[in-house]
Scaffold this motif. Structure first.
Motif, mmCIF file in Angstrom:
data_model
loop_
_atom_site.group_PDB
_atom_site.id
_atom_site.type_symbol
_atom_site.label_atom_id
_atom_site.label_comp_id
_atom_site.label_asym_id
_atom_site.label_seq_id
_atom_site.Cartn_x
_atom_site.Cartn_y
_atom_site.Cartn_z
ATOM 1 N N MET A 165 0.820 -1.211 0.000
ATOM 2 C CA MET A 165 0.000 0.000 0.000
ATOM 3 C C MET A 165 0.853 1.260 0.000
ATOM 4 S SD MET A 165 -3.095 -0.756 2.667
ATOM 5 C CE MET A 165 -4.341 -2.009 2.356
ATOM 6 N N THR A 166 0.384 2.258 -0.716
ATOM 7 C CA THR A 166 0.997 3.591 -0.687
ATOM 8 C C THR A 166 -0.077 4.644 -0.440
ATOM 9 O OG1 THR A 166 0.780 3.750 -3.097
ATOM 10 C CG2 THR A 166 2.877 2.939 -2.244
ATOM 11 N N ASP A 167 -1.111 4.251 0.328
ATOM 12 C CA ASP A 167 -2.255 5.139 0.514
ATOM 13 C C ASP A 167 -1.970 6.287 1.468
ATOM 14 O OD1 ASP A 167 -1.981 3.394 2.622
ATOM 15 O OD2 ASP A 167 -4.124 3.190 2.988
ATOM 16 N N GLN A 168 -0.829 6.276 2.177
ATOM 17 C CA GLN A 168 -0.484 7.372 3.071
ATOM 18 C C GLN A 168 0.579 8.291 2.465
ATOM 19 O OE1 GLN A 168 0.002 6.338 7.288
ATOM 20 N NE2 GLN A 168 -0.670 4.276 6.796
ATOM 21 N N GLY A 169 0.756 8.198 1.159
ATOM 22 C CA GLY A 169 1.696 9.075 0.488
ATOM 23 C C GLY A 169 3.134 8.600 0.516
ATOM 24 N N GLN A 170 3.370 7.299 0.813
ATOM 25 C CA GLN A 170 4.724 6.782 0.827
ATOM 26 C C GLN A 170 5.336 6.873 -0.568
ATOM 27 O OE1 GLN A 170 1.998 5.144 1.827
ATOM 28 N NE2 GLN A 170 2.283 4.071 3.758
ATOM 29 N N PRO A 171 6.625 7.213 -0.653
ATOM 30 C CA PRO A 171 7.218 7.470 -1.968
ATOM 31 C C PRO A 171 7.743 6.238 -2.696
ATOM 32 C CG PRO A 171 8.787 8.023 -0.242
ATOM 33 C CD PRO A 171 7.513 7.606 0.452
ATOM 34 N N TRP A 172 7.742 5.061 -2.049
ATOM 35 C CA TRP A 172 8.339 3.914 -2.731
ATOM 36 C C TRP A 172 7.506 3.496 -3.941
ATOM 37 C CZ3 TRP A 172 7.619 3.016 2.778
ATOM 38 C CH2 TRP A 172 6.345 2.533 3.100
ATOM 39 N N LEU A 173 8.155 2.742 -4.822
ATOM 40 C CA LEU A 173 7.511 2.321 -6.061
ATOM 41 C C LEU A 173 6.331 1.399 -5.803
ATOM 42 C CD1 LEU A 173 10.416 1.503 -8.562
ATOM 43 C CD2 LEU A 173 8.650 3.231 -8.825
ATOM 44 N N ASP A 174 5.264 1.602 -6.566
ATOM 45 C CA ASP A 174 4.184 0.631 -6.612
ATOM 46 C C ASP A 174 4.143 0.078 -8.040
ATOM 47 O OD1 ASP A 174 3.149 2.730 -8.068
ATOM 48 O OD2 ASP A 174 1.555 3.201 -6.636
ATOM 49 N N TRP A 175 3.289 -0.895 -8.277
ATOM 50 C CA TRP A 175 3.266 -1.531 -9.589
ATOM 51 C C TRP A 175 2.907 -0.563 -10.719
ATOM 52 C CZ3 TRP A 175 5.904 -5.527 -10.675
ATOM 53 C CH2 TRP A 175 6.046 -6.605 -9.781
ATOM 54 N N PRO A 176 1.888 0.282 -10.578
ATOM 55 C CA PRO A 176 1.602 1.210 -11.681
ATOM 56 C C PRO A 176 2.788 2.103 -12.032
ATOM 57 C CG PRO A 176 -0.265 1.108 -10.189
ATOM 58 C CD PRO A 176 0.846 0.363 -9.520
ATOM 59 N N THR A 177 3.481 2.621 -10.993
ATOM 60 C CA THR A 177 4.638 3.478 -11.254
ATOM 61 C C THR A 177 5.764 2.672 -11.873
ATOM 62 O OG1 THR A 177 4.015 4.818 -9.339
ATOM 63 C CG2 THR A 177 6.220 5.144 -10.220
ATOM 64 N N TYR A 178 5.956 1.457 -11.395
ATOM 65 C CA TYR A 178 7.004 0.595 -11.961
ATOM 66 C C TYR A 178 6.779 0.367 -13.448
ATOM 67 C CZ TYR A 178 9.330 -3.748 -13.262
ATOM 68 O OH TYR A 178 10.057 -4.689 -13.935
ATOM 69 N N PHE A 179 5.568 -0.040 -13.824
ATOM 70 C CA PHE A 179 5.296 -0.311 -15.237
ATOM 71 C C PHE A 179 5.431 0.961 -16.079
ATOM 72 C CE2 PHE A 179 3.409 -4.265 -13.719
ATOM 73 C CZ PHE A 179 3.784 -5.152 -14.721
ATOM 74 N N ARG A 180 5.008 2.073 -15.527
ATOM 75 C CA ARG A 180 5.090 3.316 -16.278
ATOM 76 C C ARG A 180 6.540 3.735 -16.495
ATOM 77 N NH1 ARG A 180 1.991 5.770 -13.285
ATOM 78 N NH2 ARG A 180 3.428 6.960 -11.982
ATOM 79 N N GLN A 181 7.374 3.627 -15.447
ATOM 80 C CA GLN A 181 8.764 4.042 -15.575
ATOM 81 C C GLN A 181 9.604 3.015 -16.328
ATOM 82 O OE1 GLN A 181 10.620 5.292 -11.929
ATOM 83 N NE2 GLN A 181 8.983 6.718 -11.383
ATOM 84 N N ARG A 182 9.237 1.760 -16.182
ATOM 85 C CA ARG A 182 10.046 0.709 -16.818
ATOM 86 C C ARG A 182 9.744 0.555 -18.306
ATOM 87 N NH1 ARG A 182 12.986 -2.437 -18.737
ATOM 88 N NH2 ARG A 182 14.172 -4.120 -17.803
ATOM 89 N N GLY A 183 8.470 0.708 -18.676
ATOM 90 C CA GLY A 183 8.155 0.464 -20.073
ATOM 91 C C GLY A 183 7.095 1.356 -20.660
ATOM 92 N N GLY A 184 6.635 2.335 -19.894
ATOM 93 C CA GLY A 184 5.637 3.242 -20.414
ATOM 94 C C GLY A 184 4.296 2.599 -20.679
ATOM 95 N N MET A 185 3.966 1.567 -19.903
ATOM 96 C CA MET A 185 2.682 0.901 -20.112
ATOM 97 C C MET A 185 1.894 0.857 -18.806
ATOM 98 S SD MET A 185 3.675 -3.157 -20.292
ATOM 99 C CE MET A 185 4.664 -2.959 -21.765
ATOM 100 N N ALA A 186 0.606 0.651 -18.948
ATOM 101 C CA ALA A 186 -0.258 0.576 -17.771
ATOM 102 C C ALA A 186 -0.173 -0.808 -17.150
ATOM 103 C CB ALA A 186 -1.697 0.898 -18.154
#
Length: 322
Positions: free
Chosen positions: A216-237
């Motif tokens: 969970m990142t619901d409290q504003g934690q800055p670590w990577l989550d899956w959506p951010t990972y996919f977006r930064q790694r390959g530009g996909m959802a």
């Protein structure tokens, strides 16, 4: 309706305390306050003299001189004893509180000098997978230092907490001017049995098709989550529908260990699990970011050998494997 008499008395006492403490700062010595406190506690100059290893006449003279200095009576002399005036009672309460605070502070400082204590704040993940396995080494080198670990999975705020050192995960801005423990480098990880059932997992498109374990990142934690990972790694959802979500990284790793899915593994935290073969890293799908863990002295104005020893040890451990 409140009784006006106690209210008036309370107001008088508060005013008396303010006036007395203002005067005390200029005219009354600590010794006089100690004599007064003993006489007020015993309601007897004779008993106070015995406690202070003095004489009844010396205590009486000291109290009389103090009353003259303050310009007010603190005791009423009665037959075979004394009793406190309202002003004396107010001063007695204030002096006892003051002496009590001083004694407690001295006791705490002495205990800390003999057996220093450090309160360390970090998150569950670093505490479980990096700090705790290494902490016995620190304890062996510094057996007199009492280390207390406090964990918080949300956004860190140590301003109102008794914290000496924080090991915090943050973005580049939060790490500015802070010694960095290690940068964020993640890779998808899973159990060998899961990879055997679902593998090979050698592309982002294939990774999207398997069960993913999320933190969970619901409290504003800055670590990577899956959506951010996919977006930064390959530009996909991340079009995953069978995702399991946890609010605790240790639970997430445990789920990965028993083969429930693929998790994001932070290098520096899960290295031992990778080295032992308990988890398999999908190295071709790794991702590095400018974020990471920083070491923060939350009380830079308070120096101590124990705190410096711990901070030096932490930074040395960042480059030393177990």
């Amino acid at each position: 309706m409140a009784n006006p008499v106690p209210c008036k008395l309370a107001g008088f006492l508060c005013k008396a305390v303010d006036e007395l403490m203002s005067l005390i700062g200029r005219t009354v010595s600590p010794h006089s306050l100690r004599v007064f406190e003993a006489a007020a506690r015993h309601l007897s100059f004779t008993a106070a003299a015995r406690e202070l290893r003095s004489t009844q006449s010396a205590v009486s003279q000291q109290v009389r001189a103090m009353e003259e200095q303050l310009g007010m009576a603190l005791f009423e002399r009665i037959y075979r004893g004394v009793r406190l005036t309202d002003a004396g009672q107010a001063l007695f309460v204030a002096v006892q509180e003051g002496f009590g605070t001083i004694e407690r502070t001295l006791d705490r400082l002495q205990r800390q000098h003999r057996h220093p204590r450090l309160n360390i704040l970090t998150d569950f993940a670093l505490a479980a997978y990096w700090l705790m396995p290494r902490l016995p080494h620190f304890r062996q080198r510094h057996p007199a230092i009492d280390v207390r670990i406090m964990t918080n999975q949300g956004v860190f705020d140590w301003q109102d907490q008794d914290v000496d050192v924080a090991i915090m995960f943050s973005d580049e801005q939060g790490l500015a001017g802070v010694p960095r423990l290690f940068a964020e480098s993640v890779l998808p990880v899973c159990s060998p049995a899961f990879l055997e059932r679902h593998g090979p997992i050698d592309s982002l498109s294939r990774l999207r098709e398997v069960p993913l374990l999320a933190l969970m990142t619901d409290q504003g934690q800055p670590w990577l989550d899956w959506p951010t990972y996919f977006r930064q790694r390959g530009g996909m959802a991340c079009a995953q529908t069978s995702e399991l979500t946890f609010n605790n990284y240790t639970l997430l790793v445990q789920a990965a260990l028993v083969g429930q899915g693929v998790a994001l593994g932070w290098q520096g935290l899960i290295d031992e699990l990778l080295a032992s073969g308990a988890l398999v890293g999908l190295d071709d799908l790794a991702l590095a970011t400018p974020q990471g863990y920083g070491l923060i002295d939350t009380r830079p104005h308070e120096s101590s050998a124990a705190k410096q020893a711990f901070m030096d040890w932490v930074m040395a451990g960042a480059t030393t494997p177990l």
